[in-house]
Design an enzyme around this catalytic site. Structure first.
Site, PDB file in Angstrom:
ATOM      1  N   LYS A  35       0.827  -1.230   0.000  1.00 11.97           N
ATOM      2  CA  LYS A  35       0.000   0.000   0.000  1.00 11.97           C
ATOM      3  C   LYS A  35       0.851   1.266   0.000  1.00 11.97           C
ATOM      4  CE  LYS A  35      -0.494   0.207   4.978  1.00 11.97           C
ATOM      5  NZ  LYS A  35      -1.129   0.663   6.112  1.00 11.97           N
ATOM      6  N   GLY A  40       9.312  -1.054   2.659  1.00  7.53           N
ATOM      7  CA  GLY A  40       8.666  -0.961   3.965  1.00  7.53           C
ATOM      8  C   GLY A  40       9.390  -0.120   4.995  1.00  7.53           C
ATOM      9  N   CYS A  42      11.906  -0.777   7.104  1.00  3.25           N
ATOM     10  CA  CYS A  42      13.374  -0.801   7.158  1.00  3.25           C
ATOM     11  C   CYS A  42      13.970   0.213   6.182  1.00  3.25           C
ATOM     12  CB  CYS A  42      13.865  -2.205   6.841  1.00  3.25           C
ATOM     13  SG  CYS A  42      15.644  -2.339   6.825  1.00  3.25           S
ATOM     14  N   GLY A 188      14.542   3.717  26.588  1.00  3.28           N
ATOM     15  CA  GLY A 188      15.984   3.527  26.341  1.00  3.28           C
ATOM     16  C   GLY A 188      16.282   2.168  25.744  1.00  3.28           C
ATOM     17  N   ARG A 279       7.016  -1.326  19.185  1.00  2.35           N
ATOM     18  CA  ARG A 279       6.292  -1.343  17.915  1.00  2.35           C
ATOM     19  C   ARG A 279       5.009  -2.156  18.057  1.00  2.35           C
ATOM     20  NH1 ARG A 279       8.257   1.704  13.864  1.00  2.35           N
ATOM     21  NH2 ARG A 279       7.574   0.167  12.338  1.00  2.35           N
ATOM     22  N   HIS A 451      46.395  -9.123  12.220  1.00  7.64           N
ATOM     23  CA  HIS A 451      46.851  -8.021  13.073  1.00  7.64           C
ATOM     24  C   HIS A 451      47.298  -6.857  12.187  1.00  7.64           C
ATOM     25  CE1 HIS A 451      48.695  -5.953  16.426  1.00  7.64           C
ATOM     26  NE2 HIS A 451      49.767  -5.753  15.663  1.00  7.64           N
TER      27      HIS A 451
END
Ligand SMILES: Cc1cc2nc3c(=O)[nH]c(=O)nc-3n(C[C@H](O)[C@H](O)[C@H](O)COP(=O)(O)OP(=O)(O)OC[C@H]3O[C@@H](n4cnc5c(N)ncnc54)[C@H](O)[C@@H]3O)c2cc1C
Length: 472
Positions: A35, A40, A42, A188, A279, A451
């Site tokens: 729609k 969406g 994200c 939080g 949510r 490293h």
């Protein structure tokens, strides 16, 4: 007009569009109903735009301390309109990418609001989808063999803390035109902490009001503690055990609101309030009442194969609750399609899902926390290694944080890996893979980490589980 499909997907967010691609690969005739915008939450209101803003905030914060690196910059400032423009460009580019993928997969995309119908002249079972097209043209009827519901979620608010004026959720905050001078963030959790980090880096005066006794309460206690310490060090005011009292909200030039903190009522003032308290699944208005599908605690109930009570109707992503994350939604989409195509997928092990927080510092984890491990009866051994002893972290100028590995003392299984510090969201996948492969701390420790890299902290933490860290 009525069209027949093997699969119709309701909702074109991360879960829905990934399911559509997998279905097209499996040779299923597929339609996707969306729609709003493909991609969406994200892509348009979540992961991507928030990370674009976080990156600009991080660049600003780094530029302000550039002298530490011997780089002299003058009068560093933020052009927030440009920040927003950059964010929109990234979103647009990815949106076009998703549209292209739909074309490439020959997936029929219907732009409109889809609703599930009950048994009708089109089909003896529930599942026909009626699409009210955004174009205003006559409704389309889609007659599928299978349906995937992937309608996602929207921000939850607190009763009495209605959105409008200076009160917003992450949806409104993403399109702010200016950085507020001060802001109160109610909640939080992950989203609240990402906003706190970003707005603080942009120079706002940030107060976080958290109901629990610690921020990011679903993470390991040590991670919460370190995040709180580092946020406070950057000037973010964090108030835990704070029960916000929505009825005290007063709006004028700015906002004031009170919270009950450890039995005392305290007033907080700021220019804006961001409500970030979770949510709510989109289960309304999609025709569930025409089916036997069950909704519990606001989420669609599914079995381990993501089937609802109507076995040909699946549900995935935020609408089924659980871990409301983009990569979970897409993985569930793939699982549902593989089940529809009789590929016998193994059930999803949610214990193997990596969870990331993109604040500064970042945090990431996979598996269970130390407390959960103890509650489950494990005798645990812990390996912890600080980024302070990692050369690359010092080179980066970001040596706060650590890697913590929780292992079972008897079986040597890795139960959880928890990290806080630079770029840990990009490093957690090593721990994720180790868990998938059932690796032991010894095997991680004996993986030769290059490293200098930040990943050395994972190798050292793994060695530390048995007291054998080299630099710790
Ligand atoms: C600020 C914020 C930051 C986030 N950051 C991250 C992150 O960094 N990483 C992460 O993994 N997750 C993050 N998330 C969570 C992530 O966005 C969601 O978990 C993910 O979008 C869920 O995907 P979904 O497909 O289930 O639903 P959604 O992405 O919500 O998609 C559902 C789609 O369905 C459509 N729809 C709904 N009803 C209908 C209907 N009746 N007919 C047609 N279409 C319909 C909607 O328009 C929407 O496009 C964040 C969320 C927010 C709010």
């Amino acid at each position: 007009m009525a069209q027949e499909y093997d699969l119709v997907i309701l909702g074109g967010g991360t879960g829905g569009y990934v399911a559509a691609i997998r279905a097209s690969q499996a040779g299923l005739k597929t339609a996707l109903v969306e729609k709003g915008n493909l991609g969406g939450t994200c892509l348009h209101k979540g992961c991507i735009p928030s990370k674009a803003l976080l990156r600009s905030a991080e660049v600003f914060a780094t530029a302000k301390k550039s002298e530490e690196f011997g780089v002299i910059t003058k009068d560093v400032s933020v052009n927030f309109a440009k920040v927003q423009e950059r964010k929109s460009k990234i979103v647009d580019q990815l949106h076009k990418g998703v549209q292209h993928l739909m074309k490439q997969g020959k997936i029929d995309v219907y732009e409109g609001l889809g609703r599930i119908l009950g048994p009708s002249i089109f089909s003896p079972t529930a599942g026909t989808i009626s699409v009210e097209l955004n174009s205003g043209e006559e409704n389309e009827m889609l007659i599928p063999k299978n349906v995937i519901i992937a309608t996602g979620s929207r921000p939850r608010t607190l009763p009495g803390l209605e959105i409008g004026g200076n009160v917003m959720t992450s949806d409104e905050a993403l399109s702010m035109e200016e950085i507020p001078k001060s802001i109160i963030i109610v909640g939080g959790g992950v989203i609240g902490i990402e906003w706190a980090s970003m707005l603080s880096d942009f120079g706002a005066d940030v107060t976080v009001l958290e109901f629990a006794d610690r921020i990011i309460p679903t993470e390991d206690k040590d991670i919460s503690k370190e995040m709180q310490r580092l946020m406070k060090k950057r000037g973010v005011n964090i108030v835990t055990n704070a029960k916000v009292l929505p009825e005290t909200l007063a709006q004028g030039e700015g906002v004031t609101i009170s919270a009950e903190v450890k039995g005392k009522q305290k007033e907080f003032k700021a220019e804006k309030i961001l409500v970030s308290v979770g949510r709510q699944a989109n289960t309304e208005g999609i025709g569930l009442e025409n089916t036997d599908i069950q909704v519990e605690k606001g989420h669609i109930v599914v079995n381990e194969n993501l089937q609802t009570k109507e076995s040909h109707i699946y549900a995935i992503g935020d609408v089924i609750g659980g871990l409301q994350l983009a990569h979970v939604a897409s993985h569930e989409g793939i699982h549902a399609v593989e089940h529809i195509s009789n590929e016998n997928p193994s059930p999803i092990d949610y214990d193997l899902v990596s969870k990331c927080i993109y604040s500064s510092p970042e945090a990431a984890s996979v598996g269970i926390t130390e407390d959960q491990a103890k509650e489950q009866g494990h005798k645990v051994k812990i390996g912890k290694f600080s980024f302070r002893a990692i050369g690359k972290a010092l080179v980066f100028g970001e040596s706060d944080g650590f890697v913590k590995i929780v292992a079972d003392e008897e079986t040597d299984d890795i139960l959880g890996v928890h990290m806080i510090g630079p770029h840990v969201t990009d490093m957690i996948s090593e721990a994720g893979l180790a868990k998938v492969l059932d690796a032991t701390p010894w095997e991680i420790g004996h993986t030769i980490h290059p490293h200098p890299t930040l990943s050395e902290a994972i190798g050292e933490a793994a060695l530390a589980v048995d007291g054998k860290a080299i630099h710790g």
